[in-house]
Design a protein around this motif. Structure first.
Motif, short mmCIF file in Angstrom:
data_model
loop_
_atom_site.label_atom_id
_atom_site.label_comp_id
_atom_site.label_asym_id
_atom_site.label_seq_id
_atom_site.Cartn_x
_atom_site.Cartn_y
_atom_site.Cartn_z
N GLN A 1 -31.41 -8.61 2.28
CA GLN A 1 -30.12 -7.94 2.37
C GLN A 1 -30.21 -6.43 2.20
O GLN A 1 -29.23 -5.74 2.36
CB GLN A 1 -29.19 -8.50 1.29
CG GLN A 1 -28.90 -9.98 1.43
CD GLN A 1 -27.90 -10.25 2.54
OE1 GLN A 1 -26.95 -9.51 2.71
NE2 GLN A 1 -28.11 -11.32 3.28
N GLY A 2 -31.37 -5.92 1.80
CA GLY A 2 -31.50 -4.49 1.55
C GLY A 2 -31.22 -4.17 0.10
O GLY A 2 -30.87 -5.03 -0.70
N ILE A 3 -31.30 -2.89 -0.24
CA ILE A 3 -31.07 -2.45 -1.60
C ILE A 3 -29.56 -2.29 -1.78
O ILE A 3 -28.89 -1.63 -1.00
CB ILE A 3 -31.79 -1.14 -1.89
CG1 ILE A 3 -33.28 -1.34 -1.74
CG2 ILE A 3 -31.45 -0.62 -3.28
CD1 ILE A 3 -34.08 -0.07 -1.86
N ARG A 4 -29.05 -2.87 -2.87
CA ARG A 4 -27.60 -2.80 -3.11
C ARG A 4 -27.27 -1.79 -4.15
O ARG A 4 -27.89 -1.46 -5.01
CB ARG A 4 -27.07 -4.15 -3.55
CG ARG A 4 -27.25 -5.17 -2.47
CD ARG A 4 -26.72 -6.47 -2.95
NE ARG A 4 -27.31 -7.51 -2.13
CZ ARG A 4 -26.84 -8.71 -2.06
NH1 ARG A 4 -25.80 -9.05 -2.76
NH2 ARG A 4 -27.40 -9.59 -1.30
#
Length: 81
Positions: free
Chosen positions: A78-81
């Motif tokens: 999901q990527g870096i949040r």
């Protein structure tokens, strides 16, 4: 001796590049002759040959390369949040 190493490197490079085509090999004969002349003038052995105790380097590996089973970040990343 640095001079001897440099002349050897030039000879090796000329030999390797000369394997590309016969026309290039003909041109590089002058380079080999020049390094031989330089060796004679400097009092170095004209044909150094392999150094004592030197071993031949292994060639490149031939065959398939294996890769690890997991590659990339996967479909759930999901990527870096």
């Amino acid at each position: 001796m640095a001079v001897e190493d440099a002349l050897t490197a030039i000879d090796v490079l000329a030999g390797t590049v000369g394997e590309v085509s016969p026309q290039i090999a003909e041109v590089l004969v002058a380079v080999t002759a020049a390094t031989s002349t330089a060796r004679r003038r400097l009092g170095l052995p004209v044909d150094p040959g392999p150094a004592p105790g030197a071993t031949a380097l292994p060639g490149p590996r031939v065959g398939r390369r294996t890769r690890s089973g997991r590659r990339g970040l996967g479909p759930g990343f999901q990527g870096i949040r």
